[in-house]
Scaffold this motif. Structure first.
Motif, PDB file in Angstrom:
ATOM      1  N   VAL A   2      -7.741  10.873  -6.729  1.00  0.00           N
ATOM      2  CA  VAL A   2      -8.768   9.840  -6.803  1.00  0.00           C
ATOM      3  C   VAL A   2     -10.103  10.385  -6.312  1.00  0.00           C
ATOM      4  CG1 VAL A   2      -9.466   7.558  -5.947  1.00  0.00           C
ATOM      5  CG2 VAL A   2      -7.081   7.973  -6.582  1.00  0.00           C
ATOM      6  N   PHE A   3     -10.076  11.268  -5.315  1.00  0.00           N
ATOM      7  CA  PHE A   3     -11.313  11.841  -4.779  1.00  0.00           C
ATOM      8  C   PHE A   3     -12.013  12.763  -5.778  1.00  0.00           C
ATOM      9  CE2 PHE A   3      -9.616  11.523  -0.134  1.00  0.00           C
ATOM     10  CZ  PHE A   3      -9.967  10.176  -0.104  1.00  0.00           C
ATOM     11  N   GLU A   4     -11.307  13.191  -6.822  1.00  0.00           N
ATOM     12  CA  GLU A   4     -11.894  14.089  -7.819  1.00  0.00           C
ATOM     13  C   GLU A   4     -12.504  13.357  -9.004  1.00  0.00           C
ATOM     14  OE1 GLU A   4      -9.629  17.839  -8.763  1.00  0.00           O
ATOM     15  OE2 GLU A   4      -8.083  16.797  -7.624  1.00  0.00           O
TER      16      GLU A   4
ATOM     17  N   ARG B 134      -9.166   8.861   7.662  1.00  0.00           N
ATOM     18  CA  ARG B 134     -10.017   8.822   8.855  1.00  0.00           C
ATOM     19  C   ARG B 134      -9.200   8.610  10.124  1.00  0.00           C
ATOM     20  NH1 ARG B 134     -14.229   6.571   5.577  1.00  0.00           N
ATOM     21  NH2 ARG B 134     -13.326   4.486   5.756  1.00  0.00           N
ATOM     22  N   GLU B 135      -8.126   7.813  10.034  1.00  0.00           N
ATOM     23  CA  GLU B 135      -7.264   7.630  11.211  1.00  0.00           C
ATOM     24  C   GLU B 135      -6.625   8.947  11.623  1.00  0.00           C
ATOM     25  OE1 GLU B 135      -4.704   4.356  12.132  1.00  0.00           O
ATOM     26  OE2 GLU B 135      -5.427   3.224  10.392  1.00  0.00           O
TER      27      GLU B 135
ATOM     28  N   CYS C  27      -9.321   1.493  -4.012  1.00  0.00           N
ATOM     29  CA  CYS C  27      -8.367   2.585  -3.803  1.00  0.00           C
ATOM     30  C   CYS C  27      -8.972   3.676  -2.928  1.00  0.00           C
ATOM     31  CB  CYS C  27      -7.942   3.158  -5.152  1.00  0.00           C
ATOM     32  SG  CYS C  27      -6.694   4.454  -5.033  1.00  0.00           S
ATOM     33  N   VAL C  28     -10.230   4.031  -3.177  1.00  0.00           N
ATOM     34  CA  VAL C  28     -10.918   5.038  -2.351  1.00  0.00           C
ATOM     35  C   VAL C  28     -10.957   4.585  -0.893  1.00  0.00           C
ATOM     36  CG1 VAL C  28     -13.141   6.129  -1.869  1.00  0.00           C
ATOM     37  CG2 VAL C  28     -12.285   6.023  -4.207  1.00  0.00           C
ATOM     38  N   LYS C  29     -11.197   3.294  -0.686  1.00  0.00           N
ATOM     39  CA  LYS C  29     -11.242   2.769   0.678  1.00  0.00           C
ATOM     40  C   LYS C  29      -9.880   2.887   1.357  1.00  0.00           C
ATOM     41  CE  LYS C  29     -12.681  -1.168   3.506  1.00  0.00           C
ATOM     42  NZ  LYS C  29     -11.574  -0.987   4.448  1.00  0.00           N
TER      43      LYS C  29
ATOM     44  N   SER D  50      -4.192   1.500   9.069  1.00  0.00           N
ATOM     45  CA  SER D  50      -4.467   1.430   7.634  1.00  0.00           C
ATOM     46  C   SER D  50      -3.203   1.746   6.843  1.00  0.00           C
ATOM     47  CB  SER D  50      -5.564   2.425   7.260  1.00  0.00           C
ATOM     48  OG  SER D  50      -6.711   2.224   8.064  1.00  0.00           O
ATOM     49  N   VAL D  51      -3.141   1.225   5.633  1.00  0.00           N
ATOM     50  CA  VAL D  51      -2.005   1.498   4.758  1.00  0.00           C
ATOM     51  C   VAL D  51      -2.519   1.981   3.408  1.00  0.00           C
ATOM     52  CG1 VAL D  51      -0.521  -0.214   5.870  1.00  0.00           C
ATOM     53  CG2 VAL D  51      -1.873  -0.878   3.866  1.00  0.00           C
TER      54      VAL D  51
END
Length: 401
Positions: A358-360, A383-384, A374-376, A340-341
């Motif tokens: 972004v998570f907030e 996750r990696e 963006c969240v993805k 992932s990048v």
């Protein structure tokens, strides 16, 4: 017309006065940004909250299982909003759910905590962005996390709601601990944050002095044990955590070397541009050479890393050069390169301007499409790295994320 006082002023005085005015004005702007990120009722930053469907996904159970546990008293009854909707669940409530359901992802006591350095000695590569979102990802998913800001610029500390050089003294950072470890103790400078399960050792500009003081100590005493100062600090508290995330300075100085000596894993953000890639190549070579010299000259044991993961950051796949360099990086680095990048996104910049990640964000700043994309990107990268951590724990061997 210039006043007599202005004509009599010396150049140094004019410089000091001009910079002083700029500094005061800059602090005013910083206070406005910080205040905008705080809850108007509590004056504190507020952590994220989740609907029952998202909460169920995060705790590893179904929404029906949560409702049943609330009905039979294993979980408290849920309040409703004025419109009749369920009040959302906080991270602390998610942790309680995991305790009830037996789904906490904590490492076994026999597993070694992951101590991860997010490193690169070039600024602007997304180092703090990766470090912050990674720490929050682990906290959201139920891990016990310690974030150590080792960068005197303290941009990560600021994202936790502090004005580093106003709200914090030198005794609130690793600098104070290293000057008086017996009096203060590293546990005393650990702060709870608005993210339940995520603790912070903050930084401010005073931490920069450690660069000179460590170098001076080495020159005077010819003893390299001082390089272990961060590792020793972590050792005193690490049993309380599953994950330690360190954000070192964007330079391969003394503090960065102490971070690399303390870590047992490394994440290297690298944008696929020629300049950033070349700088990262130099960073890897200099880190390798320095550690080898410490091993040979100081008879020190080379740190063992459970994993080293390169992450393509600030990627713009609309640029052909980015695509080409990213392709070459994947071919050359192979399994060391994250699949992932982290792509460039206005959502990251807009969140940062509000002193948030972004998570907030409780709602998209740009659009739902841009936000979700963006969240993805961020979640896939995190996750990696979470999978790398789990592979290093014998108690979780073979488990998928």
């Amino acid at each position: 017309m210039a006043t007599d006082a202005a004509l009599d002023a010396q150049p140094d005085e004019l410089l000091e006065d001009g910079l002083g005015n700029l500094h005061r004005k800059a602090l005013t702007i910083l206070k406005r940004i910080r205040d905008g990120a705080l809850d108007p009722e509590t004056g504190q930053k507020v952590g994220p909250s989740y609907s029952i469907s998202k909460a169920a996904s995060l705790v590893g159970r179904t929404a029906s299982a949560i409702r049943e546990a609330e009905r039979d008293g294993r979980l408290p009854q849920r309040d409703r909003t004025a419109s009749g909707h369920r009040v959302q669940y906080s991270l602390e409530e998610l942790d309680h759910m995991r305790a009830v359901f037996g789904t906490r992802p904590w490492r076994a006591p026999t597993d070694t905590p992951a101590v991860i350095s997010v490193s690169n000695f070039k600024g602007g590569v997304g180092k703090s962005t990766v470090a912050l979102h990674l720490a929050q990802h682990f906290a959201i998913h139920g891990y016990r996390v310690l974030f150590i800001d080792c960068d005197s610029q303290a941009s990560s500390t600021m994202m936790f709601g502090y004005r580093p050089d106003v709200d914090l003294t030198e005794d609130d950072t690793l600098y104070g601990h290293f000057h008086n470890p017996e009096l203060l103790g590293v546990r005393s400078i650990i702060r709870k944050t608005h993210f339940f399960g995520l603790d912070l050792i903050p930084a401010n500009l005073k931490l920069y002095n450690l660069e000179y003081e460590i170098a001076g100590y080495l020159a005077q005493n010819q003893n390299f044990d001082i390089i272990d100062l961060i590792a020793e600090a972590i050792d005193t508290v690490v049993d309380d955590y599953d994950i330690v995330i360190m954000d070192p300075p964007p330079a391969l100085g003394m503090v960065s070397m102490a971070v690399l000596q303390a870590a047992n894993a490394m994440v290297i953000p690298v944008p696929p541009s020629v300049i950033d890639f070349a700088s990262t190549v130099s960073f890897i070579d200099m880190a390798r050479t320095t550690m080898k010299q410490l091993e040979q000259l100081a008879k020190r044991v080379k740190p063992a890393y459970n994993f080293i993961r390169l992450v393509g950051s600030r990627v713009d796949e609309s640029k052909s050069m980015h695509r080409e360099i990213l392709s070459m990086m994947r071919q050359v680095f192979g399994g060391s390169m994250a699949t992932s990048v982290l792509k460039t996104s206005a959502e990251i910049d807009n969140a940062s301007s509000r002193m948030k990640t972004v998570f907030e964000l409780d709602r998209p700043v740009t659009s739902h499409e841009v936000h979700n994309r963006c969240v993805k990107y961020l979640s896939d990268v995190c996750r990696e790295i979470e999978a790398d951590v789990i592979r290093s724990w014998a108690s979780r061997a073979g488990e998928a994320v």
